[in-house]
Design a protein around this motif. Structure first.
Motif, PDB file in Angstrom:
ATOM      1  N   LYS A  55       0.833  -1.201   0.000  1.00 49.49           N
ATOM      2  CA  LYS A  55       0.000   0.000   0.000  1.00 49.49           C
ATOM      3  C   LYS A  55       0.869   1.253   0.000  1.00 49.49           C
ATOM      4  O   LYS A  55       0.571   2.227  -0.702  1.00 49.49           O
ATOM      5  CB  LYS A  55      -0.927   0.003   1.219  1.00 49.49           C
ATOM      6  N   GLN A  56       1.944   1.233   0.774  1.00 51.78           N
ATOM      7  CA  GLN A  56       2.859   2.376   0.805  1.00 51.78           C
ATOM      8  C   GLN A  56       3.490   2.604  -0.562  1.00 51.78           C
ATOM      9  O   GLN A  56       3.642   3.750  -1.013  1.00 51.78           O
ATOM     10  CB  GLN A  56       3.940   2.149   1.864  1.00 51.78           C
ATOM     11  N   SER A  57       3.859   1.518  -1.223  1.00 47.54           N
ATOM     12  CA  SER A  57       4.439   1.617  -2.560  1.00 47.54           C
ATOM     13  C   SER A  57       3.434   2.213  -3.546  1.00 47.54           C
ATOM     14  O   SER A  57       3.793   3.033  -4.405  1.00 47.54           O
ATOM     15  CB  SER A  57       4.894   0.240  -3.031  1.00 47.54           C
ATOM     16  N   THR A  58       2.167   1.813  -3.411  1.00 54.46           N
ATOM     17  CA  THR A  58       1.117   2.348  -4.285  1.00 54.46           C
ATOM     18  C   THR A  58       0.939   3.841  -4.061  1.00 54.46           C
ATOM     19  O   THR A  58       0.775   4.606  -5.021  1.00 54.46           O
ATOM     20  CB  THR A  58      -0.215   1.616  -4.028  1.00 54.46           C
ATOM     21  N   ASN A  59       0.983   4.268  -2.809  1.00 59.21           N
ATOM     22  CA  ASN A  59       0.833   5.698  -2.507  1.00 59.21           C
ATOM     23  C   ASN A  59       1.984   6.513  -3.097  1.00 59.21           C
ATOM     24  O   ASN A  59       1.787   7.632  -3.587  1.00 59.21           O
ATOM     25  CB  ASN A  59       0.762   5.910  -0.996  1.00 59.21           C
ATOM     26  N   LYS A  60       3.183   5.945  -3.084  1.00 55.07           N
ATOM     27  CA  LYS A  60       4.330   6.630  -3.690  1.00 55.07           C
ATOM     28  C   LYS A  60       4.135   6.748  -5.205  1.00 55.07           C
ATOM     29  O   LYS A  60       4.472   7.774  -5.807  1.00 55.07           O
ATOM     30  CB  LYS A  60       5.621   5.874  -3.385  1.00 55.07           C
ATOM     31  N   SER A  61       3.582   5.708  -5.807  1.00 52.36           N
ATOM     32  CA  SER A  61       3.330   5.737  -7.251  1.00 52.36           C
ATOM     33  C   SER A  61       2.262   6.771  -7.593  1.00 52.36           C
ATOM     34  O   SER A  61       2.344   7.457  -8.616  1.00 52.36           O
ATOM     35  CB  SER A  61       2.888   4.351  -7.738  1.00 52.36           C
ATOM     36  N   LYS A  62       1.267   6.904  -6.744  1.00 51.01           N
ATOM     37  CA  LYS A  62       0.222   7.904  -6.965  1.00 51.01           C
ATOM     38  C   LYS A  62       0.802   9.315  -6.875  1.00 51.01           C
ATOM     39  O   LYS A  62       0.382  10.220  -7.604  1.00 51.01           O
ATOM     40  CB  LYS A  62      -0.908   7.731  -5.950  1.00 51.01           C
ATOM     41  N   GLU A  63       1.757   9.493  -5.980  1.00 46.94           N
ATOM     42  CA  GLU A  63       2.421  10.792  -5.876  1.00 46.94           C
ATOM     43  C   GLU A  63       3.202  11.095  -7.155  1.00 46.94           C
ATOM     44  O   GLU A  63       3.190  12.223  -7.662  1.00 46.94           O
ATOM     45  CB  GLU A  63       3.360  10.793  -4.669  1.00 46.94           C
ATOM     46  N   ALA A  64       3.877  10.085  -7.702  1.00 44.60           N
ATOM     47  CA  ALA A  64       4.599  10.265  -8.971  1.00 44.60           C
ATOM     48  C   ALA A  64       3.628  10.591 -10.091  1.00 44.60           C
ATOM     49  O   ALA A  64       3.919  11.412 -10.972  1.00 44.60           O
ATOM     50  CB  ALA A  64       5.381   8.996  -9.306  1.00 44.60           C
ATOM     51  N   LEU A  65       2.461   9.976 -10.052  1.00 47.24           N
ATOM     52  CA  LEU A  65       1.427  10.239 -11.060  1.00 47.24           C
ATOM     53  C   LEU A  65       0.929  11.676 -10.966  1.00 47.24           C
ATOM     54  O   LEU A  65       0.724  12.348 -11.978  1.00 47.24           O
ATOM     55  CB  LEU A  65       0.272   9.268 -10.878  1.00 47.24           C
ATOM     56  N   ARG A  66       0.746  12.157  -9.737  1.00 46.48           N
ATOM     57  CA  ARG A  66       0.286  13.544  -9.549  1.00 46.48           C
ATOM     58  C   ARG A  66       1.294  14.541 -10.113  1.00 46.48           C
ATOM     59  O   ARG A  66       0.923  15.591 -10.641  1.00 46.48           O
ATOM     60  CB  ARG A  66       0.034  13.819  -8.065  1.00 46.48           C
ATOM     61  N   LYS A  67       2.572  14.199 -10.025  1.00 50.03           N
ATOM     62  CA  LYS A  67       3.601  15.081 -10.576  1.00 50.03           C
ATOM     63  C   LYS A  67       3.505  15.144 -12.102  1.00 50.03           C
ATOM     64  O   LYS A  67       3.680  16.207 -12.695  1.00 50.03           O
ATOM     65  CB  LYS A  67       4.986  14.589 -10.150  1.00 50.03           C
ATOM     66  N   GLN A  83      -6.913  15.334 -16.317  1.00 51.57           N
ATOM     67  CA  GLN A  83      -7.400  14.824 -15.041  1.00 51.57           C
ATOM     68  C   GLN A  83      -8.072  13.460 -15.218  1.00 51.57           C
ATOM     69  O   GLN A  83      -7.916  12.558 -14.400  1.00 51.57           O
ATOM     70  CB  GLN A  83      -8.399  15.815 -14.420  1.00 51.57           C
ATOM     71  N   GLN A  84      -8.804  13.342 -16.311  1.00 52.00           N
ATOM     72  CA  GLN A  84      -9.469  12.073 -16.611  1.00 52.00           C
ATOM     73  C   GLN A  84      -8.447  10.955 -16.823  1.00 52.00           C
ATOM     74  O   GLN A  84      -8.618   9.834 -16.329  1.00 52.00           O
ATOM     75  CB  GLN A  84     -10.317  12.239 -17.864  1.00 52.00           C
ATOM     76  N   MET A  85      -7.371  11.256 -17.535  1.00 54.71           N
ATOM     77  CA  MET A  85      -6.302  10.277 -17.750  1.00 54.71           C
ATOM     78  C   MET A  85      -5.682   9.859 -16.421  1.00 54.71           C
ATOM     79  O   MET A  85      -5.394   8.678 -16.185  1.00 54.71           O
ATOM     80  CB  MET A  85      -5.239  10.867 -18.684  1.00 54.71           C
ATOM     81  N   ALA A  86      -5.471  10.845 -15.522  1.00 54.26           N
ATOM     82  CA  ALA A  86      -4.886  10.548 -14.211  1.00 54.26           C
ATOM     83  C   ALA A  86      -5.831   9.693 -13.370  1.00 54.26           C
ATOM     84  O   ALA A  86      -5.400   8.755 -12.694  1.00 54.26           O
ATOM     85  CB  ALA A  86      -4.556  11.856 -13.487  1.00 54.26           C
ATOM     86  N   ASP A  87      -7.124  10.008 -13.425  1.00 57.62           N
ATOM     87  CA  ASP A  87      -8.117   9.236 -12.660  1.00 57.62           C
ATOM     88  C   ASP A  87      -8.151   7.784 -13.121  1.00 57.62           C
ATOM     89  O   ASP A  87      -8.272   6.858 -12.302  1.00 57.62           O
ATOM     90  CB  ASP A  87      -9.509   9.859 -12.819  1.00 57.62           C
ATOM     91  N   GLU A  88      -8.051   7.577 -14.420  1.00 57.98           N
ATOM     92  CA  GLU A  88      -8.055   6.211 -14.953  1.00 57.98           C
ATOM     93  C   GLU A  88      -6.809   5.451 -14.495  1.00 57.98           C
ATOM     94  O   GLU A  88      -6.866   4.252 -14.201  1.00 57.98           O
ATOM     95  CB  GLU A  88      -8.124   6.250 -16.482  1.00 57.98           C
ATOM     96  N   ALA A  89      -5.667   6.165 -14.428  1.00 58.05           N
ATOM     97  CA  ALA A  89      -4.431   5.531 -13.963  1.00 58.05           C
ATOM     98  C   ALA A  89      -4.540   5.152 -12.483  1.00 58.05           C
ATOM     99  O   ALA A  89      -4.094   4.075 -12.073  1.00 58.05           O
ATOM    100  CB  ALA A  89      -3.247   6.467 -14.187  1.00 58.05           C
ATOM    101  N   VAL A  90      -5.135   6.025 -11.676  1.00 54.32           N
ATOM    102  CA  VAL A  90      -5.322   5.743 -10.249  1.00 54.32           C
ATOM    103  C   VAL A  90      -6.220   4.521 -10.065  1.00 54.32           C
ATOM    104  O   VAL A  90      -5.963   3.661  -9.215  1.00 54.32           O
ATOM    105  CB  VAL A  90      -5.920   6.965  -9.522  1.00 54.32           C
TER     106      VAL A  90
END
Length: 259
Positions: free
Chosen positions: A195-207, A236-243
């Protein structure tokens, strides 16, 4: 004035065939029409197509929680490369998949040690480049460090701090790695780390998303506000789909770990 009208006269039929204009480009300038004026025509067409597309999306979105946006990359290639943004987001997802596959497994195998990073005085190296890894039995793995004996201590430290619940034992240039029994506590620890790894990936995605939106906003003086809003919504839609995809990967991995 007459010259400008001659250049603008083809626009109605051109707008009617917007898909043709996007995929095959606009026609050449009419005879006697300056290239500079034709370029203005091109920009005008582009703006009108995007405005029409936005209006269509708003109309379809009435009564719905969120309208689907799908902008043609060719229409906005002078503003942002949407394909590149999509590739950057996909790269984050692929990195998460690789991390899950490499570091979050219930059963430890020799391959799980391959990419543990060992810090030496000469730099950082994957463990499999410094030592020969083998499995002596289901409960024991061996790392032979005879090729780089000076890195034996560093390798043992890297294994111990890998987060894989391993406690290596050094015997000369040989590192013995007992494989612990898989406990419920260990499974839960791995799920937490996943889960921690996923949260780090989401942060990279937000960047990636923020970088793309910033690039779009820099063009506010060149394009309409409707175009900017449409592009921001698309990104934003592309980012939401990635999340969403990341959450599915985490759910699957958590189920695998906890059983």
């Amino acid at each position: 004035m007459a010259l400008a009208l001659r250049c603008l006269r083809p626009l109605p039929s051109l707008l009617h065939r917007s898909s043709f204009a996007v995929t095959r480009g606009l026609p050449q300038a009419p005879r006697g029409c300056p290239a500079l004026l034709l370029e203005s025509c091109r920009q005008c067409v582009q703006q009108m197509l995007l405005s029409r597309q936005l209006a269509t999306k708003k109309a379809k979105g009435k009564g719905q929680s969120q309208a689907k946006v799908n902008i043609s990359a060719a229409l906005v290639e002078d503003i942002i490369n949407l394909e590149e943004t999509s590739e950057d987001m996909q790269a984050v997802i692929e990195a998460l998949k690789e991390d899950f596959s490499r570091n979050f497994n219930v059963r430890t195998s020799p391959g799980a040690l391959d990419h543990i990073t060992v810090v030496t005085k000469d730099g950082k190296f994957p463990l499999n480049q410094l030592g020969q890894i083998s499995q002596k039995s289901p409960q024991l793995m061996i790392v032979n460090m005879s090729s780089f004996p000076e890195s034996t201590t560093a390798a043992a430290k890297a294994i111990r701090e890998s987060g894989m619940n391993l406690n290596p034992e050094v015997d000369g240039t040989v590192i013995r790695v007992p494989v612990p029994k898989v406990t419920r506590e260990h499974r839960e620890s791995l799920a937490k780390l996943a889960k921690q790894s996923t949260n780090k990936s989401k942060e990279a995605l937000r960047k990636v998303r923020s970088k793309s939106i910033t690039q779009v906003k820099k063009c506010k003086s060149k394009v309409s506000e409707d175009t900017i809003r449409l592009l921001e919504k698309q990104i934003q839609q592309m980012a939401d789909e990635a999340v969403t995809e990341m959450d599915k990967l985490l759910a699957a991995k958590t189920k695998e770990l906890l059983g």
